[in-house]
Design an enzyme around this catalytic site. Structure first.
Site, mmCIF file in Angstrom:
data_model
loop_
_atom_site.group_PDB
_atom_site.id
_atom_site.type_symbol
_atom_site.label_atom_id
_atom_site.label_comp_id
_atom_site.label_asym_id
_atom_site.label_seq_id
_atom_site.Cartn_x
_atom_site.Cartn_y
_atom_site.Cartn_z
ATOM 1 N N SER A 174 -7.558 -5.499 -4.986
ATOM 2 C CA SER A 174 -8.598 -6.096 -4.141
ATOM 3 C C SER A 174 -9.940 -6.069 -4.850
ATOM 4 C CB SER A 174 -8.698 -5.346 -2.804
ATOM 5 O OG SER A 174 -9.382 -4.120 -2.977
ATOM 6 N N SER A 175 -10.860 -6.885 -4.350
ATOM 7 C CA SER A 175 -12.200 -6.902 -4.960
ATOM 8 C C SER A 175 -12.891 -5.550 -4.767
ATOM 9 C CB SER A 175 -13.047 -8.044 -4.377
ATOM 10 O OG SER A 175 -12.915 -8.116 -2.979
ATOM 11 N N GLU A 176 -12.380 -4.739 -3.858
ATOM 12 C CA GLU A 176 -12.952 -3.409 -3.620
ATOM 13 C C GLU A 176 -12.284 -2.336 -4.504
ATOM 14 O OE1 GLU A 176 -12.066 -5.515 -1.042
ATOM 15 O OE2 GLU A 176 -14.180 -6.084 -0.868
ATOM 16 N N ASP A 207 0.830 -1.209 0.000
ATOM 17 C CA ASP A 207 0.000 0.000 0.000
ATOM 18 C C ASP A 207 0.864 1.259 0.000
ATOM 19 O OD1 ASP A 207 -2.355 1.405 -0.045
ATOM 20 O OD2 ASP A 207 -2.714 1.270 2.116
ATOM 21 N N HIS A 253 2.251 3.345 -9.045
ATOM 22 C CA HIS A 253 2.033 1.919 -9.314
ATOM 23 C C HIS A 253 3.209 1.344 -10.105
ATOM 24 C CE1 HIS A 253 -1.835 2.314 -7.554
ATOM 25 N NE2 HIS A 253 -2.369 3.016 -8.533
ATOM 26 N N ARG A 313 -4.879 -2.071 8.822
ATOM 27 C CA ARG A 313 -6.088 -2.871 8.590
ATOM 28 C C ARG A 313 -5.782 -3.972 7.577
ATOM 29 N NH1 ARG A 313 -7.912 2.525 6.760
ATOM 30 N NH2 ARG A 313 -7.434 2.750 4.547
ATOM 31 N N LEU A 366 10.846 -20.367 -4.882
ATOM 32 C CA LEU A 366 9.811 -19.530 -4.269
ATOM 33 C C LEU A 366 8.460 -19.683 -4.986
ATOM 34 C CD1 LEU A 366 9.134 -17.003 -2.362
ATOM 35 C CD2 LEU A 366 9.651 -15.602 -4.368
ATOM 36 N N SER A 420 -8.026 -4.910 5.130
ATOM 37 C CA SER A 420 -8.650 -4.589 3.837
ATOM 38 C C SER A 420 -9.101 -5.839 3.073
ATOM 39 C CB SER A 420 -7.701 -3.750 2.971
ATOM 40 O OG SER A 420 -7.401 -2.527 3.608
#
Ligand code: IPE
Ligand code: IPE
Ligand code: MG
Length: 248
Positions: A60-62, A15, A32, A189, A126, A191
């Protein structure tokens, strides 16, 4: 946890890209782009440290609620990065796994994802998990749907549903739960990230904005993790006694 005390699985909410760019009076998109560079550094460090799984929350889905243009640019960046990085990941024995609901992505992106997963699926280094259109609540509800279908087909009994059974139907069924959760950007949070899987994970929050998060800062987070006593409900003494036993 591994023998050297490193976490087996690190999960990160990357973030602060937008604020990083805004601070530099640049468009959010530049943040970004700079974030992708940070991903490369962090992946490199995880390979060096022999971390088994690195999970990164990319979209995110949001995040569909963002301005159309930003969403579109993020999708393009995602496709472009997949295209340009897959061979490099493959050459470094990295296995790429994408979690989240990919069904709403363009056919082109869905194909790129499938190709990248297929190309790297037998790699044993990895495991790099990218959460794209991922939501923890959606992950749990899609697991419900699969479980109920099994029950209706007579392949599973309601009384056999247990925590490990539920975990088998989550997007992360093949992965150990995260040991260390990191969120950059200062917010404290989840999220809607891996809500089920983070039940006993150690949390680490840093003010650093994602494009500034480098190998040194990751090493600090890992060190903080190493200094913690994970009790899983036991007392501190029980843990000390058990570790003495292992040393013997
Ligand atoms: C995280 O950075 C990247 C994505 C959610 C895609 P943000 O874009 O949320 O950056 P801030 O929080 O606005 O600074
Ligand atoms: C979480 O970041 C999602 C990703 C990093 C991809 P957000 O910036 O979207 O989270 P909120 O909305 O501030 O909680
Ligand atoms: Mg943010």
């Amino acid at each position: 946890m591994t023998d050297n005390g490193n976490p087996r699985h690190i999960a990160i909410i990357m973030d602060g890209n937008g604020r990083w760019a805004e601070k530099k009076s640049m468009p959010r998109f530049m943040g970004h782009k700079a974030g992708v560079k940070a991903v490369r550094n962090i992946v490199e460090h995880c390979v060096k440290e022999k971390i088994e799984v690195l999970s990164l929350f990319a979209f995110s889905s949001e995040n569909w609620r963002r301005p159309k243009k930003e969403v579109q640019m993020l999708m393009e960046l995602f496709i472009g990065t997949l295209q340009s990085q897959v061979d490099k990941l493959d050459n470094n024995n990295i296995k790429l796994v994408i979690i989240g609901d990919r069904s709403v992505f363009s056919a082109k992106l869905q194909n790129k994802i499938a190709e990248a997963e297929c190309q790297t699926e037998n790699n044993s280094g990895l495991t790099l998990v990218i959460a794209a259109n991922y939501g923890g609540k959606r992950d749990i509800s899609q697991a419900f749907q699969k479980i109920i279908k099994k029950i209706n087909a007579g392949a599973l009994k309601a009384e056999d549903i247990s925590e490990p059974v539920i975990a088998q139907f989550l997007d992360t069924s093949e992965l150990p739960d995260p040991d260390l959760f990191i969120r950059t950007g200062g917010e404290q949070r989840i999220s809607n990230f891996l809500i089920w899987q983070l039940a006993y994970t150690e949390f680490y929050f840093t003010q650093a904005l994602w494009p500034d998060f480098d190998q040194l800062l990751l090493a600090e987070a890992i060190n903080s993790f190493k200094g913690r006593q994970r009790r899983f409900g036991r007392t501190g003494n029980q843990i000390i006694n058990t570790s003495n036993l292992t040393i013997k």
